[in-house]
Design a protein around this motif. Structure first.
Motif, PDB file in Angstrom:
ATOM      1  N   SER A  25       0.852  -1.189   0.000  1.00  0.00           N
ATOM      2  CA  SER A  25       0.000   0.000   0.000  1.00  0.00           C
ATOM      3  C   SER A  25       0.887   1.238   0.000  1.00  0.00           C
ATOM      4  CB  SER A  25      -0.923   0.009   1.220  1.00  0.00           C
ATOM      5  OG  SER A  25      -0.162   0.007   2.419  1.00  0.00           O
ATOM      6  N   GLY A  26       0.354   2.322  -0.538  1.00  0.00           N
ATOM      7  CA  GLY A  26       1.083   3.575  -0.547  1.00  0.00           C
ATOM      8  C   GLY A  26       1.964   3.798  -1.753  1.00  0.00           C
ATOM      9  N   ARG A  27       2.117   2.794  -2.597  1.00  0.00           N
ATOM     10  CA  ARG A  27       2.893   2.933  -3.829  1.00  0.00           C
ATOM     11  C   ARG A  27       2.394   1.894  -4.817  1.00  0.00           C
ATOM     12  NH1 ARG A  27       9.363   2.251  -3.738  1.00  0.00           N
ATOM     13  NH2 ARG A  27       9.166   4.020  -2.326  1.00  0.00           N
ATOM     14  N   THR A  28       2.169   2.310  -6.053  1.00  0.00           N
ATOM     15  CA  THR A  28       1.767   1.369  -7.095  1.00  0.00           C
ATOM     16  C   THR A  28       2.991   0.592  -7.549  1.00  0.00           C
ATOM     17  OG1 THR A  28       0.012   2.873  -7.819  1.00  0.00           O
ATOM     18  CG2 THR A  28       0.718   1.164  -9.373  1.00  0.00           C
ATOM     19  N   ILE A  29       2.923  -0.716  -7.443  1.00  0.00           N
ATOM     20  CA  ILE A  29       4.114  -1.526  -7.694  1.00  0.00           C
ATOM     21  C   ILE A  29       4.376  -1.786  -9.175  1.00  0.00           C
ATOM     22  CG2 ILE A  29       3.847  -2.652  -5.463  1.00  0.00           C
ATOM     23  CD1 ILE A  29       3.043  -5.210  -7.043  1.00  0.00           C
TER      24      ILE A  29
END
Length: 127
Positions: A25-29
């Protein structure tokens, strides 16, 4: 704030299988390569597997090659580690991590190439 949460660890007999998951979560991988590492009791953290940001290429340590498969579901922002034919020497805390630099697979075996880590999940393989 980027967070990685591993799950799926546990106690298994030698020869068994486990599937680890790493939810981010918190960053698009989708633009980042991802890695799995492990830390056996009393030893240093070591590389297990890595997957390129698009998923087209995967990389494994010699100790797990042929028994472990790393995969990813970018739509779910999740990375997986399927482990088969587990051995007692696979006992360790398993960590997932996201590469520091987008669209890069360089130095995928290096711990310092990853900037955010999960809390780890324990895998114990009994003989």
């Amino acid at each position: 704030q980027v967070q990685l949460v591993e799950s799926g660890g546990g106690l298994v007999r030698a020869g068994g299988s486990l599937r680890l998951s790493c939810a981010v979560s918190g960053r698009t991988i989708s633009g980042y390569s991802m890695g799995w590492f492990r830390q056996p009791p009393g030893k240093e953290r070591e590389f297990v597997a890595a997957i390129r940001w698009g998923g087209a290429s995967t990389y494994y340590s010699d100790s797990v090659k042929g028994r472990v498969t790393i995969s990813r579901d970018n739509a779910k922002n999740t990375v997986f580690l399927q482990m088969n034919n587990l051995k007692p020497e696979d006992t360790a805390v398993y960590y997932c991590a996201i590469k520091r630099t987008a669209y890069s697979i360089l130095n995928y075996k290096s711990i310092t190439s990853y900037d955010v880590w999960g809390q780890g999940t324990q895998v114990t393989v009994s003989s």
